[in-house]
Design a protein around this motif. Structure first.
Motif: not given
Length: 363
Positions: A124, A127, A130-131, A134, A169, A174, A176, A195, A199, A229
């Protein structure tokens, strides 16, 4: 096609990369050992090619390949530039899919950047970076769309999907997890959402865990997160695979036979990565060369022919095709032909994994 190997510092990324590619990427027991991404091109294991090579004894043997990129370890605040974060995030944006390596074993001799092993927390942490990255991109896209939709109502759907994704988000999930359709995902193809990339969580486990029926609480917790996820999960002992990769082919085969294993964990991971990208192989075979050609699943015969040469696609007439399993069962092309197993397929034929093909064309 590129797969990026990501994760926190010191979780086994470079060890795994070294094993995958034998490229000798630097690996050490401290964070930020890797700065620039290491890149290695790896052959995709394919027993079908081995069978065809035994049949034809070709001058050349060319397997499909996949590119792995070892991206430096991310830390909290990467989206704000911490730990060279902006640079690392740009490297992730350039890959087609992600292998997210997560430490799932306890070992007091190996430093953990957060002082303890907690796979869900670690996953996390990455993640969330990355979140955040994004969210920054999507928020700006949503602002532009809100202005543009006033004069162009055709953008209403794109705005609705963008705002829905921002909400996902914002909730710490994510992209996804948003359940976007193929049509909806196409709205974001130009901005390469981190995201939204396919993955696989790669659970780096100990050798003792690998041999056990239950891989332990760390692995089970990560598996639950992967399911939530819409991500894949794959367990591997990176250290064991690194040691295996240093053996000769004969020694490796003998060692795997002793363990009662057909394929190493690395070979299985490479194949899983290939599938993650939605790729399949069609095969060509003869005395000059036995070769696997990489195409997207769903590719039609003329476009597959174009992978070999543009003239093949431009002047496509037909594809003379046999399924690998049929050829293997019959033992030779002559025997397969006698049984009518070689098919003549036209322009609308969708290629299947393992098709052995001769393309007929005229230009």
């Amino acid at each position: 096609m590129k797969l990026g190997i990501v994760g926190l510092p010191n979780v086994g990324k470079s060890t795994l990369f070294n094993a995958l590619t034998n490229a000798g990427a630097q690996s050490a027991n401290y964070p930020f050992c890797t700065i620039e991404p290491n890149v290695g091109v790896v052959s995709v294991p394919d027993a079908r090619l081995d069978f065809l090579a035994e049949m034809y004894h070709p001058e050349k043997f060319t397997p499909a390949t996949i590119e792995f990129v070892d991206i430096a370890g991310l830390v909290r605040g990467a989206h704000e530039g911490e730990g060279l974060g902006n640079k690392f995030l740009s490297h992730i944006r350039e890959v087609d899919a992600v292998l997210h390596v997560v430490r799932c074993f306890d070992d007091g001799d190996i430093i953990h950047v957060d002082g303890s092993v907690d796979p869900v927390r670690d996953a996390e942490t990455i993640n969330m970076e990355l979140i955040y990255a994004d969210l920054d991109v999507l928020s700006r896209k949503a602002d532009r769309l809100r202005k543009a939709v006033r004069t162009d109502k055709t953008l209403a759907k794109e705005l609705e999907v963008t705002e829905r994704l921002v909400k996902t988000l914002d909730g710490g999930m994510t992209a996804r997890c948003a359940g976007l359709s193929e049509e909806e995902a196409a709205f974001f193809s130009d901005i390469q959402l981190l995201t939204l990339k396919p993955t696989i969580y790669v659970a780096n486990i100990s050798e003792a865990q690998r041999e056990a029926a239950d891989k332990g609480a760390h692995y089970n917790a990560l598996a639950a997160l992967a399911e939530k996820e819409n991500a894949g999960i794959f367990d591997i002992c990176a250290q064991t695979e690194a040691e295996l990769s240093e053996l000769s082919p004969e020694e490796k085969k003998e060692f795997l036979e002793e363990l009662g294993i057909e394929q190493s964990g690395l070979d299985r991971l490479i194949v899983a990565s290939y599938r993650l990208l939605g790729l399949i192989s069609f095969l060509t075979a003869g005395p000059k060369e036995v070769r696997a050609w990489t195409i997207k699943d769903g590719t039609k015969a003329p476009q597959a022919a174009g992978k070999i040469h543009s003239d093949f696609e431009r002047g496509f007439i037909r594809a003379e095709t046999i399924a690998y399993d049929d050829l293997r069962r019959e033992g030779s092309m002559a025997a397969a032909k006698e049984k009518g197993l070689i098919r003549s397929e036209g322009k609308e034929y969708v290629m299947r994994d393992g098709d052995i093909v001769v393309f007929r064309f005229n230009v």
